[in-house]
Design an enzyme around this catalytic site. Sequence first.
Site, PDB file in Angstrom:
ATOM      1  N   ASP A 160     -10.557   8.467 -22.249  1.00 40.52           N
ATOM      2  CA  ASP A 160     -10.383   7.037 -21.954  1.00 40.52           C
ATOM      3  C   ASP A 160      -9.900   6.380 -23.254  1.00 40.52           C
ATOM      4  OD1 ASP A 160     -10.700   4.313 -21.649  1.00 40.52           O
ATOM      5  OD2 ASP A 160     -12.565   4.474 -20.521  1.00 40.52           O
ATOM      6  N   GLU A 182       0.847  -1.199   0.000  1.00 36.66           N
ATOM      7  CA  GLU A 182       0.000   0.000   0.000  1.00 36.66           C
ATOM      8  C   GLU A 182       0.875   1.238   0.000  1.00 36.66           C
ATOM      9  OE1 GLU A 182      -0.898  -2.578   1.968  1.00 36.66           O
ATOM     10  OE2 GLU A 182      -3.065  -2.558   2.337  1.00 36.66           O
ATOM     11  N   THR A 193      -6.781   0.927 -20.341  1.00 39.14           N
ATOM     12  CA  THR A 193      -6.460  -0.419 -19.891  1.00 39.14           C
ATOM     13  C   THR A 193      -5.107  -0.739 -20.514  1.00 39.14           C
ATOM     14  OG1 THR A 193      -7.663  -1.322 -21.771  1.00 39.14           O
ATOM     15  CG2 THR A 193      -8.830  -1.254 -19.665  1.00 39.14           C
TER      16      THR A 193
END
Length: 434
Positions: free
Chosen positions: A213, A69, A240
């Site tokens: 995007d 994290e 992506t």
Amino acid sequence: MKEDFVKSKNLNEIKLYRHIKDSDPEIYGYLIQELKRLRENLELIASENVVSISVLEAAASVLTNKYAEGYPNARWYGGCKYADKVEEIAIRRAKKLFNAEHVNVQPHSGTQANMAVYFAVLKPNDTILALDIASGGHLSHGHPKNFSGAIYNVIRYGVDSKTHLIDYDQVKDLAEKHKPKMIVVGHSAYPRTLDFKKFKDIAASVNSYVLADIAHVAGLVIAKLHPNPNEAGIEFVTTTTHKTLRGARGGMILTKNEFAKKIDSAVFPGIQGGPLLHAIAAKAVAFQEAGKIEFIEYQNQILKNASKLGEEFVKKGYRVMTGGTDNHLVLLDVYTTYGVTGRDASNWLEEANITVNKNLIPYDTLSPFVTSGIRLGSPAVTTRGMEEEEMILIAGFIDEILKNNGKSEIIKNVKKDVLDLLKKFPLYPEIKDE
Ligand code: DSN
């Protein structure tokens, strides 16, 4: 299983260290079936691709064990020194590929990347202006069933009813009327080049952010075969990493330095916990591959192949949306052409080992579960080495099945031809399928 652990004296004897083939034959069996399916199918889903062995190795690496994290050199957990290196390399490579000021490689998917951007700069009920799904938009661009449609006030722009191209005048009118906080540009099924500069100008005139995007066209952007939204001054770019970019499954955000902190905090701790370091390693490997000259050649071939597919269907009398394509995908209206629904077409083609997806077309009269269209894409077959002459064959296979209404004899014959064709383009010969 418990007994094995208890009785074992040596860690290497316990099931934990056995290969999946022995330890879990049920799942192993399906992995092998999937490998065979990939080998024996013409993969025409526009959002899929086939990654290199190096990407597969990184994705299946020991980094799946690591919690990290935070961000490189600022983690909550110890033991992150190699994880840090991997993430830093991924970021450095992505910045270079996309000419971006700041990159976050942690989003688990494209939708997660979009969610983080919204969360970074929008409040619930803020207005976003985004492409309607029937015109090629994506679920995470404000579809009513998606979190984005539930949380934000979504205004939709579409495509022109005749040309099926984005109507920039409509985008401008809606932006002036509704003063959105963010305009979203990007698609899942739009076969033409996006004019990022126009979107940026419209947004600037109403003081709105732009989210571009580029999930579908990221590989083309790297190869400079599609405009780069970073170079049009767009604030937020998401993608992506597994479509035309041909990397590990996952997402990424590119932004300007001024938004770096907001974006990083929105990803973690905002919407995600620990990053998937094995996926980040695999993204890094794919970015290295995307920096090579062969990748540019590959992207060029993707375009040639998609364009050839489009041309062939036009020649055969199909209603090809927008009359062809500028990118890697072709959208066919099979319902108007042959009275066949997208759902039936996709099912029949699958029986012949041709994988496509049913897809809404602009102004579709059928439901999203049925659809009038199918979407075809060239990235995966191009990775396998196919060129224009194979595209002619593929268009012929598809047409044969559709014009004969999925007749089983025809499907059987086409399947045989598909298998014969695929034999010439072996996939992962180094992986055993037993
Ligand atoms: N499912 C992807 C596509 O097919 O376009 C988008 O998330």
